[in-house]
Design an enzyme around this catalytic site. Structure first.
Site, PDB file in Angstrom:
ATOM      1  N   LYS A 125       0.951  -1.289   0.058  1.00 39.99           N
ATOM      2  CA  LYS A 125       0.138  -0.108   0.200  1.00 39.99           C
ATOM      3  C   LYS A 125       0.854   1.147   0.186  1.00 39.99           C
ATOM      4  CE  LYS A 125      -3.684   2.430   2.877  1.00 39.99           C
ATOM      5  NZ  LYS A 125      -4.541   2.520   3.820  1.00 39.99           N
ATOM      6  N   ASP A 136      -3.222  10.032   3.536  1.00 44.35           N
ATOM      7  CA  ASP A 136      -4.530  10.022   3.905  1.00 44.35           C
ATOM      8  C   ASP A 136      -5.187  10.520   4.313  1.00 44.35           C
ATOM      9  OD1 ASP A 136      -7.225   8.699   4.009  1.00 44.35           O
ATOM     10  OD2 ASP A 136      -5.755   6.501   4.969  1.00 44.35           O
ATOM     11  N   LYS A 168     -10.225  12.863   7.827  1.00 39.56           N
ATOM     12  CA  LYS A 168     -10.261  12.102   9.342  1.00 39.56           C
ATOM     13  C   LYS A 168     -10.413  13.761   9.730  1.00 39.56           C
ATOM     14  CE  LYS A 168      -7.103   8.559   7.750  1.00 39.56           C
ATOM     15  NZ  LYS A 168      -7.382   7.195   8.586  1.00 39.56           N
ATOM     16  N   ASP A 188       1.361   6.610   5.432  1.00 40.89           N
ATOM     17  CA  ASP A 188       0.118   5.501   4.546  1.00 40.89           C
ATOM     18  C   ASP A 188       1.001   4.824   3.429  1.00 40.89           C
ATOM     19  OD1 ASP A 188      -1.996   4.471   5.478  1.00 40.89           O
ATOM     20  OD2 ASP A 188      -3.375   5.625   4.285  1.00 40.89           O
ATOM     21  N   ASP A 208     -12.259   6.492   3.304  1.00 44.02           N
ATOM     22  CA  ASP A 208     -10.762   6.403   4.230  1.00 44.02           C
ATOM     23  C   ASP A 208     -10.612   4.550   3.813  1.00 44.02           C
ATOM     24  OD1 ASP A 208      -9.334   7.219   5.520  1.00 44.02           O
ATOM     25  OD2 ASP A 208     -10.462   7.291   8.107  1.00 44.02           O
ATOM     26  N   GLU A 213      -9.276   3.809   1.977  1.00 43.20           N
ATOM     27  CA  GLU A 213      -9.182   4.022   0.015  1.00 43.20           C
ATOM     28  C   GLU A 213      -8.110   2.419  -0.252  1.00 43.20           C
ATOM     29  OE1 GLU A 213      -7.807   5.404   2.902  1.00 43.20           O
ATOM     30  OE2 GLU A 213      -6.013   4.826   3.053  1.00 43.20           O
ATOM     31  N   ARG A 269      -7.628  -0.211   0.680  1.00 47.19           N
ATOM     32  CA  ARG A 269      -8.189  -2.404  -0.036  1.00 47.19           C
ATOM     33  C   ARG A 269      -8.496  -1.591  -1.047  1.00 47.19           C
ATOM     34  NH1 ARG A 269     -13.205  -2.265   4.429  1.00 47.19           N
ATOM     35  NH2 ARG A 269     -10.466  -1.450   5.353  1.00 47.19           N
TER      36      ARG A 269
HETATM   37  N1  BES Z   1      -4.831   4.181   6.655  1.00 47.67           N
HETATM   38  C1  BES Z   1      -5.626   3.897   7.841  1.00 47.67           C
HETATM   39  C2  BES Z   1      -5.288   3.170   8.338  1.00 47.67           C
HETATM   40  C3  BES Z   1      -4.417   3.790   9.927  1.00 47.67           C
HETATM   41  C4  BES Z   1      -4.917   3.863  11.092  1.00 47.67           C
HETATM   42  C5  BES Z   1      -3.711   3.296   9.316  1.00 47.67           C
HETATM   43  C6  BES Z   1      -4.233   4.448  11.825  1.00 47.67           C
HETATM   44  C7  BES Z   1      -2.616   4.144  10.884  1.00 47.67           C
HETATM   45  C8  BES Z   1      -2.947   4.779  12.287  1.00 47.67           C
HETATM   46  C9  BES Z   1      -6.462   3.452   6.491  1.00 47.67           C
HETATM   47  O1  BES Z   1      -7.153   3.715   4.999  1.00 47.67           O
HETATM   48  C10 BES Z   1      -8.237   3.690   7.463  1.00 47.67           C
HETATM   49  O2  BES Z   1      -8.523   4.865   6.943  1.00 47.67           O
HETATM   50  N2  BES Z   1      -9.032   3.080   7.757  1.00 47.67           N
HETATM   51  C11 BES Z   1     -10.437   3.257   8.181  1.00 47.67           C
HETATM   52  C12 BES Z   1     -10.811   2.029   7.895  1.00 47.67           C
HETATM   53  C13 BES Z   1     -12.584   1.980   7.964  1.00 47.67           C
HETATM   54  C14 BES Z   1     -12.970   3.174   7.300  1.00 47.67           C
HETATM   55  C15 BES Z   1     -13.344   1.437   7.701  1.00 47.67           C
HETATM   56  C16 BES Z   1     -10.286   2.897   9.691  1.00 47.67           C
HETATM   57  O3  BES Z   1      -9.250   2.356  10.232  1.00 47.67           O
HETATM   58  O4  BES Z   1     -10.115   3.671  10.298  1.00 47.67           O
HETATM   59 ZN    ZN Z   2      -8.587   5.369   5.018  1.00 46.25          ZN
HETATM   60 ZN    ZN Z   3      -4.948   4.062   4.501  1.00 52.30          ZN
END
Ligand code: BES
Ligand code: ZN
Ligand code: ZN
Length: 456
Positions: free
Chosen positions: A228, A233, A240, A251, A310, A312, A314
């Site tokens: 990834k 992000d 966020k 990220d 968010d 993104e 996947r």
């Molecule tokens: N990049 C984030 C995941 C992340 C969170 C990495 C904290 C490092 C620290 C990912 O893209 C994301 O935002 N995931 C969301 C998924 C949700 C929308 C289902 C999340 O974990 O909140």
């Molecule tokens: Zn995200």
């Molecule tokens: Zn992310």
């Protein structure tokens, strides 16, 4: 740190001593990690506690302490740290690795004042075979720092176009690999619409970096590494909140870790076929950025409704997996991603989450992680986690299970849908890629080891 085969009598020496030896030298401090100096004899002793309890973790603590100490030029006597459990090779490897991690002078820094000069350290190792074997440790430790350097680089510099060039540079003039960088037009031609959807809000073009190395041309086995590479992000329209947006330069860790691992695999001449497919973009907002409710046709033909912009990672990974399958027909897919905040709830910042469709592959991966002292914990692939993802009214999938239950598992299941029943390992490093502000380069070592041992 310089390795020397004999100590120089005119320079200060540092030796470890165990509680069991304390009678041999008088008046030593006997608390673990404390140092006694005999200035006249130019020798320091560091207390290692009981030699029955002294393990790799204690050695790591001690090595950390000595290297951070920075009070004088020491010649460290490696053999004084050896126990029944820890041989000389272990000791030398830990000192090299710890030194490289702490002195990664290649990491990004915009400080205008230079830090104080550090005293040189020498490691005294008399055994030439051990010294020769430690070369691999040094190569791998330096590649961990390579990944950490890109992780640390701020997002106002590290954008998709810049990072792709940097990865290309890493393999410049390297005859053992083929490297290709797809620009936006080429990515459009491949119909990677999930990947493109994330890039719509960006001021930069997306890039797909593709690296191929065939270390065992006779074998049909081939590993595809998918990383990834979100250079920042923001969450997109599902923006966020402040406390979660900071640190999102990390990220892109998965992509940086794959690129560094690939370099190690090539430089150490792994007898395995490996390719890396690294999708790079940021996830930002503009008038053109995708909104929630958008529906896209992926490269695979499966359709996806974006119910959360968010989620993104996947999206870009799903198309990258399809690309890897189409062009390389891998027998083992491994993806690595800072994918879900939920993995931090499950495993903290201690373990990398691992999912595997194949027991044998899982065992191979675990063995590699154990060899390299990195922690992984197995998580479940289960059909239940697919239910909400598959409950879309107008498309094959939604990208997010909004139930708040087992979010790391539903993310893993979403990706598995794109793997066409190939053997698949998924690694979620959202908890382990950074230690606060400090990038870790986690899994570089394990991925290299996994490839080195794969065809054995
Ligand atoms: N990049 C984030 C995941 C992340 C969170 C990495 C904290 C490092 C620290 C990912 O893209 C994301 O935002 N995931 C969301 C998924 C949700 C929308 C289902 C999340 O974990 O909140
Ligand atoms: Zn995200
Ligand atoms: Zn992310």
């Amino acid at each position: 740190m310089k390795i020397i085969n004999k100590e120089n009598k005119n320079k200060f020496i540092l030796k470890g001593f165990f509680e069991e030896d304390k009678l041999k030298v008088k008046n030593l401090l006997t608390t673990f990690g404390t140092i006694t100096e005999d200035i006249n004899k130019q020798i320091s002793y560091i207390c290692l506690g009981s030699n029955k309890k002294f393990d790799k973790n204690s050695l790591k603590k001690i090595a950390n302490k000595i290297i951070k100490l920075n009070i004088r030029e020491f010649q460290i006597i490696a053999k004084s740290f050896v126990t029944k459990e820890l041989d000389l090779q272990n000791v030398v490897n830990v000192f090299i690795d710890t030194y490289e991690y702490l002195n990664g002078d290649d990491l990004y820094s915009a400080k205008t004042t230079k830090s104080e000069k550090s005293f040189p350290l020498f490691l005294v190792v008399e055994d030439a075979k051990v010294v020769a074997e430690s070369k691999q440790t040094l190569i791998i430790s330096q590649l961990v720092n390579k990944a950490r350097k890109y992780q640390a680089t701020p997002p106002n510099i590290c954008n998709s176009e810049w990072l792709a060039q940097e990865f290309k540079q890493m393999f410049k003039d390297n005859k053992k690999v083929k490297i290709k960088i797809l620009d936006k037009a080429q990515i459009e031609k491949e119909k990677m619409n999930l990947f493109l959807s994330v890039n719509k809000g960006s001021a930069f073009e997306p890039r797909l970096v593709v690296i191929e190395y065939n270390g065992n041309p006779k074998s049909k086995e081939k590993i595809a590494l998918i990383g990834k590479g979100i250079t920042f992000d923001s969450g997109g329209y599902n923006l966020k909140p402040s406390q979660h947006i900071k640190g999102m330069k990390f990220d892109m860790s998965g992509a940086a870790i794959c690129a560094a691992a690939m370099k190690g695999i090539v430089d150490l001449n792994a007898k395995t076929n490996v390719c890396a497919v690294l999708p790079l973009t940021d996830n930002k907002i503009s008038s053109n950025a995708q909104t929630p409710d958008s529906i896209w046709t992926s490269m695979s033909g499966k359709t996806v409704e974006v119910n959360n912009t968010d989620a993104e990672g996947r999206l870009i990974l799903a198309d990258a997996i399809t690309y890897a399958i189409k062009y390389f027909d891998p027998t083992q897919i491994v993806d690595i991603a800072t994918l879900t905040g939920a993995i931090i709830i499950s495993l903290g910042t201690t373990y990398t989450g691992i999912w595997s469709t194949c027991e044998k592959s899982y065992n191979k991966f675990l063995a590699a992680a154990n060899k390299q002292d990195e922690l992984v914990w197995r998580m479940p692939f289960h059909e239940d986690f697919l239910k909400n993802i598959k409950s879309a009214n107008f498309s094959d999938y939604k990208n997010t299970d909004l139930s708040g239950k087992g979010g790391s598992n539903s993310a893993a299941m979403f990706l598995k849908e794109f793997t066409e029943n190939k053997k698949y390992i998924h690694l979620d490093i959202a908890g382990t890629a950074g230690d606060g502000d400090n990038p870790t380069g986690v899994m570089v070592k394990t991925l290299i080891q996994f490839a080195l041992d794969f065809d054995k």
